[in-house]
Write a protein that holds these residues in place. Structure first.
Motif, PDB file in Angstrom:
ATOM      1  N   MET A   1       1.189  -1.231  -0.008  1.00 14.56           N
ATOM      2  CA  MET A   1      -0.136  -0.054  -0.286  1.00 14.56           C
ATOM      3  C   MET A   1       0.688   1.032   0.165  1.00 14.56           C
ATOM      4  N   ASN A   2       0.712   2.163  -1.013  1.00 17.26           N
ATOM      5  CA  ASN A   2       1.239   3.647  -1.295  1.00 17.26           C
ATOM      6  C   ASN A   2       0.398   4.534  -1.221  1.00 17.26           C
ATOM      7  N   MET A   3       0.270   4.787   0.232  1.00 19.28           N
ATOM      8  CA  MET A   3      -0.143   6.055   0.396  1.00 19.28           C
ATOM      9  C   MET A   3      -0.309   7.140  -0.825  1.00 19.28           C
ATOM     10  N   PHE A   4       0.748   8.064  -1.126  1.00 22.58           N
ATOM     11  CA  PHE A   4       0.745   8.757  -2.109  1.00 22.58           C
ATOM     12  C   PHE A   4       0.009   8.813  -3.353  1.00 22.58           C
ATOM     13  N   ALA A   5       0.071   6.959  -3.740  1.00 21.86           N
ATOM     14  CA  ALA A   5      -0.044   6.249  -5.331  1.00 21.86           C
ATOM     15  C   ALA A   5      -1.973   6.241  -4.421  1.00 21.86           C
ATOM     16  N   LEU A   6      -2.268   6.124  -3.417  1.00 25.20           N
ATOM     17  CA  LEU A   6      -3.316   6.141  -2.851  1.00 25.20           C
ATOM     18  C   LEU A   6      -4.040   8.023  -2.876  1.00 25.20           C
ATOM     19  N   VAL A   7      -3.701   8.508  -2.235  1.00 25.87           N
ATOM     20  CA  VAL A   7      -3.966  10.554  -2.569  1.00 25.87           C
ATOM     21  C   VAL A   7      -4.262  10.274  -4.207  1.00 25.87           C
ATOM     22  N   ALA A   8      -3.597   9.825  -4.951  1.00 21.60           N
ATOM     23  CA  ALA A   8      -3.400  10.346  -6.170  1.00 21.60           C
ATOM     24  C   ALA A   8      -4.144  10.029  -6.845  1.00 21.60           C
ATOM     25  N   ALA A   9      -4.567   8.480  -6.557  1.00 21.69           N
ATOM     26  CA  ALA A   9      -6.152   8.010  -7.032  1.00 21.69           C
ATOM     27  C   ALA A   9      -7.615   9.088  -7.271  1.00 21.69           C
ATOM     28  N   PHE A  10      -7.098   9.382  -5.735  1.00 16.25           N
ATOM     29  CA  PHE A  10      -8.562  10.240  -5.729  1.00 16.25           C
ATOM     30  C   PHE A  10      -8.447  11.673  -7.250  1.00 16.25           C
ATOM     31  N   GLY A  11      -7.096  12.339  -7.382  1.00 14.41           N
ATOM     32  CA  GLY A  11      -6.786  13.239  -8.499  1.00 14.41           C
ATOM     33  C   GLY A  11      -7.297  11.970 -10.012  1.00 14.41           C
ATOM     34  N   SER A  55      -1.760   4.940 -10.601  1.00 15.78           N
ATOM     35  CA  SER A  55      -2.478   5.682 -10.159  1.00 15.78           C
ATOM     36  C   SER A  55      -3.056   7.791 -11.428  1.00 15.78           C
ATOM     37  N   TYR A  56      -2.890   7.365 -12.457  1.00 17.67           N
ATOM     38  CA  TYR A  56      -2.444   8.475 -13.478  1.00 17.67           C
ATOM     39  C   TYR A  56      -3.783   8.555 -13.668  1.00 17.67           C
ATOM     40  N   LEU A  57      -3.210   7.092 -15.088  1.00 19.59           N
ATOM     41  CA  LEU A  57      -4.666   7.090 -16.060  1.00 19.59           C
ATOM     42  C   LEU A  57      -5.191   5.317 -16.095  1.00 19.59           C
ATOM     43  N   GLY A  58      -5.228   4.509 -15.096  1.00 15.01           N
ATOM     44  CA  GLY A  58      -5.098   3.499 -14.660  1.00 15.01           C
ATOM     45  C   GLY A  58      -6.495   3.322 -14.782  1.00 15.01           C
ATOM     46  N   PRO A  59      -7.094   2.427 -15.805  1.00 13.50           N
ATOM     47  CA  PRO A  59      -8.596   1.754 -15.784  1.00 13.50           C
ATOM     48  C   PRO A  59      -9.287   1.817 -14.671  1.00 13.50           C
ATOM     49  N   HIS A  60      -9.240   0.984 -14.196  1.00 12.94           N
ATOM     50  CA  HIS A  60     -10.178   0.816 -12.262  1.00 12.94           C
ATOM     51  C   HIS A  60      -9.930   2.269 -11.569  1.00 12.94           C
ATOM     52  N   ILE A  96     -19.234  18.451  -7.402  1.00 13.80           N
ATOM     53  CA  ILE A  96     -20.421  17.105  -7.118  1.00 13.80           C
ATOM     54  C   ILE A  96     -19.738  16.158  -7.965  1.00 13.80           C
ATOM     55  N   THR A  97     -20.375  16.463  -9.179  1.00 12.27           N
ATOM     56  CA  THR A  97     -20.065  15.272 -10.152  1.00 12.27           C
ATOM     57  C   THR A  97     -18.116  15.008 -10.115  1.00 12.27           C
ATOM     58  N   LEU A  98     -17.299  15.850 -10.158  1.00 14.98           N
ATOM     59  CA  LEU A  98     -16.020  15.681 -10.416  1.00 14.98           C
ATOM     60  C   LEU A  98     -15.215  14.742  -9.534  1.00 14.98           C
ATOM     61  N   ILE A  99     -16.358  15.539  -7.760  1.00 11.50           N
ATOM     62  CA  ILE A  99     -15.251  14.631  -6.665  1.00 11.50           C
ATOM     63  C   ILE A  99     -15.648  13.029  -6.756  1.00 11.50           C
ATOM     64  N   VAL A 100     -17.092  13.187  -7.021  1.00  5.19           N
ATOM     65  CA  VAL A 100     -17.922  11.385  -7.345  1.00  5.19           C
ATOM     66  C   VAL A 100     -16.509  10.954  -8.193  1.00  5.19           C
ATOM     67  N   GLY A 101     -16.336  11.280  -9.012  1.00  2.00           N
ATOM     68  CA  GLY A 101     -15.109  11.094 -10.304  1.00  2.00           C
ATOM     69  C   GLY A 101     -13.562  10.829  -8.386  1.00  2.00           C
ATOM     70  N   GLY A 102     -13.326  11.593  -8.342  1.00  2.54           N
ATOM     71  CA  GLY A 102     -12.159  11.219  -7.705  1.00  2.54           C
ATOM     72  C   GLY A 102     -12.466  10.346  -6.521  1.00  2.54           C
ATOM     73  N   PHE A 104     -14.526   7.613  -6.847  1.00  2.49           N
ATOM     74  CA  PHE A 104     -14.394   6.245  -6.832  1.00  2.49           C
ATOM     75  C   PHE A 104     -13.083   5.517  -7.470  1.00  2.49           C
ATOM     76  N   GLY A 105     -12.310   6.709  -7.717  1.00  2.00           N
ATOM     77  CA  GLY A 105     -11.155   6.702  -8.329  1.00  2.00           C
ATOM     78  C   GLY A 105     -10.227   5.990  -7.031  1.00  2.00           C
ATOM     79  N   VAL A 106     -10.181   6.632  -6.132  1.00  2.00           N
ATOM     80  CA  VAL A 106      -9.822   6.575  -4.656  1.00  2.00           C
ATOM     81  C   VAL A 106     -10.184   4.397  -4.470  1.00  2.00           C
ATOM     82  N   LEU A 107     -11.452   4.245  -4.539  1.00  2.00           N
ATOM     83  CA  LEU A 107     -12.630   2.801  -4.157  1.00  2.00           C
ATOM     84  C   LEU A 107     -11.628   1.857  -5.188  1.00  2.00           C
ATOM     85  N   GLY A 108     -11.815   2.949  -6.635  1.00  2.00           N
ATOM     86  CA  GLY A 108     -10.855   1.483  -7.559  1.00  2.00           C
ATOM     87  C   GLY A 108      -9.432   1.099  -7.107  1.00  2.00           C
ATOM     88  N   PHE A 109      -8.944   1.931  -6.491  1.00  2.00           N
ATOM     89  CA  PHE A 109      -7.730   1.581  -6.029  1.00  2.00           C
ATOM     90  C   PHE A 109      -7.685   0.532  -5.182  1.00  2.00           C
TER      91      PHE A 109
END
Length: 294
Positions: A1-11, A55-60, A96-102, A104-109
């Protein structure tokens, strides 16, 4: 678990939302081409793992975030169709739409980490994560149920029949023949194992990047599941014939999943990702690597 990558997943999820799920995925393909080409040429590459599938462009993360954001936007009447994975949602001007994306990015990670590092399932981790995320999105923001319901008086179908099935079969045969026998050509010319191991990623990247034509409105099919699975089967089995065999299987199975899960439904569950993770399980089982990673 890389915490930096986890935070980056929101972005990464926000990127998928503002850019749109499919445009983000097309860029995944472009980076996969670049990174796998570098690896096949013998160079050191970090872009495939950290960018294309990280975490940048991963499909998940990015694609899944875009899918979730579109479904949320449709549920809140900001977007006309929750299955719309082409539109750049930044045009909605809705934070809020952008936040939902973020989110689910974290959830995917986290799903990716759980399946790979805790459960050790030996399959395509971005693929299975995209499917799980899409199913969560369907129940959270959709109203059609898991597989939808045919309108009254219409018979439910699960396959494209007739000439459509013939075209799907030929699509799988054509791509699978190419991936299988280019793999054999690489073996015959003495390509190193690292190059051969990167070849399926290159095939995936080319197919994913080709979806730019679908984004532009042309009748370009999604073929990344066919390209990846056929190449993976050939490489894992060490047999080029597995390319066309699994190319046909992937094409027809992907059509079945798309018809089953995305007909009369109001969110997107990704058929290629579904195909990739299931057939990766099958390939690992048939050709000796097993269902669980060490």
């Amino acid at each position: 678990m890389n915490m930096f990558a986890l935070v980056a997943a929101f972005g990464g999820g926000v990127i998928g939302a503002y850019m749109g799920a499919l445009p983000a995925f097309i860029l995944t393909g472009v980076i996969a081409i670049v990174g796998s080409s570098i690896a096949m040429a013998g160079g050191a590459d970090l872009t495939v793992g950290m960018v294309a599938f990280g975490s940048y462009l991963g499909p998940h993360i990015a694609f899944a975030g875009g899918v979730a954001a579109a479904a949320y936007a449709a549920k809140t009447k900001k977007l006309g169709d929750g299955t719309d994975i082409l539109s750049c949602l930044n045009g909605l001007t809705d934070p809020i739409t952008l936040i939902v994306g973020g989110v689910f990015g974290v959830l995917g990670f986290l799903i990716h980490y759980l399946i790979g590092s805790v459960l050790h399932l030996n399959t395509d981790l971005p693929g299975i994560t995209v499917v799980i995320s899409g199913i969560i999105v369907r129940f959270l923001f959709g109203s059609s149920g898991l597989i939808g319901k045919a309108p009254e008086g219409q018979k439910r179908v699960y396959f494209t029949a007739g000439k459509g099935m013939a075209c799907n079969t030929l699509l799988g045969l054509g791509i699978g023949t190419t991936t299988g026998f280019v793999y054999q050509a690489l073996v015959d010319m003495g390509a190193p194992d690292a190059a051969i191991g990167s070849f399926p990623v290159l095939c995936f990247g080319i197919a994913a990047a080709s979806l730019i034509f679908a984004q532009a409105g042309f009748a370009m099919p999604g073929t990344h599941h066919i390209a990846l699975i056929s190449a993976l089967a050939a490489v894992t089995a060490g047999n080029p014939i597995m390319g066309p065999i699994f190319g046909i299987i992937a094409s027809l199975f992907g059509d079945f999943l798309g018809t089953t899960f995305n007909t009369n439904c109001d969110t997107h569950v990704d058929p290629p990702a579904f195909t990739i993770f299931i057939l990766t399980f099958v390939i690992n089982l048939l050709f000796g690597t097993g269902l669980f990673m060490a």
